[in-house]
Design a protein around this motif. Sequence first.
Motif, short mmCIF file in Angstrom:
data_model
loop_
_atom_site.label_atom_id
_atom_site.label_comp_id
_atom_site.label_asym_id
_atom_site.label_seq_id
_atom_site.Cartn_x
_atom_site.Cartn_y
_atom_site.Cartn_z
N MET A 168 0.82 -1.21 0.00
CA MET A 168 0.00 0.00 0.00
C MET A 168 0.86 1.27 0.00
O MET A 168 0.52 2.25 -0.65
N ARG A 169 1.99 1.23 0.73
CA ARG A 169 2.89 2.38 0.71
C ARG A 169 3.45 2.61 -0.69
O ARG A 169 3.58 3.76 -1.13
N PHE A 170 3.79 1.53 -1.37
CA PHE A 170 4.33 1.64 -2.73
C PHE A 170 3.33 2.35 -3.64
O PHE A 170 3.68 3.28 -4.37
N SER A 171 2.08 1.91 -3.60
CA SER A 171 1.05 2.53 -4.44
C SER A 171 0.76 3.96 -4.00
O SER A 171 0.54 4.85 -4.84
N ALA A 172 0.75 4.20 -2.68
CA ALA A 172 0.43 5.54 -2.17
C ALA A 172 1.45 6.56 -2.65
O ALA A 172 1.09 7.69 -3.00
N VAL A 173 2.72 6.19 -2.67
CA VAL A 173 3.77 7.10 -3.14
C VAL A 173 3.53 7.47 -4.60
O VAL A 173 3.62 8.64 -4.98
N TRP A 174 3.22 6.47 -5.42
CA TRP A 174 2.97 6.74 -6.84
C TRP A 174 1.73 7.61 -7.04
O TRP A 174 1.72 8.51 -7.86
N GLY A 175 0.69 7.33 -6.28
CA GLY A 175 -0.52 8.14 -6.39
C GLY A 175 -0.27 9.59 -6.02
O GLY A 175 -0.69 10.52 -6.73
N ALA A 176 0.45 9.81 -4.92
CA ALA A 176 0.74 11.17 -4.47
C ALA A 176 1.66 11.88 -5.47
O ALA A 176 1.48 13.07 -5.75
N ALA A 177 2.64 11.15 -6.02
CA ALA A 177 3.56 11.75 -6.99
C ALA A 177 2.83 12.20 -8.25
O ALA A 177 3.09 13.28 -8.79
N LEU A 178 1.90 11.38 -8.71
CA LEU A 178 1.15 11.73 -9.92
C LEU A 178 0.24 12.93 -9.68
O LEU A 178 0.06 13.78 -10.57
N LEU A 179 -0.32 13.03 -8.48
CA LEU A 179 -1.15 14.20 -8.16
C LEU A 179 -0.29 15.47 -8.12
O LEU A 179 -0.70 16.53 -8.59
N GLY A 180 0.90 15.35 -7.54
CA GLY A 180 1.80 16.49 -7.50
C GLY A 180 2.22 16.92 -8.90
O GLY A 180 2.28 18.12 -9.21
N GLU A 181 2.49 15.94 -9.76
CA GLU A 181 2.85 16.24 -11.15
C GLU A 181 1.71 16.97 -11.85
O GLU A 181 1.93 17.91 -12.62
N CYS A 182 0.49 16.56 -11.56
CA CYS A 182 -0.68 17.19 -12.16
C CYS A 182 -0.73 18.68 -11.84
O CYS A 182 -0.95 19.51 -12.73
N VAL A 183 -0.51 19.03 -10.59
CA VAL A 183 -0.56 20.44 -10.17
C VAL A 183 0.51 21.25 -10.91
O VAL A 183 0.22 22.33 -11.47
N VAL A 184 1.73 20.74 -10.92
CA VAL A 184 2.84 21.47 -11.54
C VAL A 184 2.61 21.64 -13.04
O VAL A 184 2.79 22.74 -13.60
N ARG A 185 2.19 20.58 -13.72
CA ARG A 185 2.01 20.65 -15.17
C ARG A 185 0.80 21.50 -15.56
O ARG A 185 0.80 22.15 -16.60
N THR A 186 -0.24 21.50 -14.73
CA THR A 186 -1.40 22.33 -15.03
C THR A 186 -1.03 23.81 -14.93
O THR A 186 -1.41 24.61 -15.80
#
Length: 242
Positions: A168-186
């Motif tokens: 679950m930690r492995f997936s949570a890190v990826w989910g949080a990273a993708l959300l952060g990328e979304c903010v920066v790229r938007t």
Amino acid sequence: MTSPAATATAPVADAPVAAAPFAPRKALLDSVMPLLVDVGVPLVSYYALKAAGMGTFAALAWSSVVPAVRTVWGVVQKRRLNGLAALMVTVNAVGLLTSLVVGDPRLMLAKDSGVSSIIGIVILVTALKGQPMMSAGVRPWLTKGDAAKDSAWQRLSARSAAFRRAEMRFSAVWGAALLGECVVRTVGAYTVPVGTMVWLGTVIMVATMVFAFLVSGRVGAVPMERMIAQAVGTERTADGTR
């Protein structure tokens, strides 16, 4: 799976051992190839089409076709609808159609961050629900085509709370990273020149993936790999004492 007849002779019985070292390479290639297609092809296509005289919006639209076709073809070829693949196809299709209707190249760029955000949210939700989506991707890396390690993965995933937490930690890190990328790229899509954001968006995505690889490896993959090795060692010790 080998037949009884195949296991009757020593040369054939040795075949799986010889083939095993190639399994990690295949897993690595299978994991990297979609990234090369989804990142490299659109980037090269965009600049090639721009150099050929095509407009910014048209170049962005056409350069998005190959990744979308690849995703759909992967679903058709495997004849099963993977949850993540279905999500990517749907989001890409909706985003592309919306962009075509609006005709805004900046929306085309923001659409990519929208894909990241939705996928990130889904990954986070599956992790919180105890059904981490990223486990299917990391499993070939940790088991390396070894039947004993794969069996240990199945046992640990079903019985070990510590292993499940690492998943679950492995997936949570990826989910949080993708959300952060979304903010920066938007933010970049509407504040940075389009031509610059085409390559800068790729840099941001690659940087995000490197960050996610490092952090998820430390808090998720490494502990899982250690537990798998311990489980395999325990199983072999138990077999030796029988």
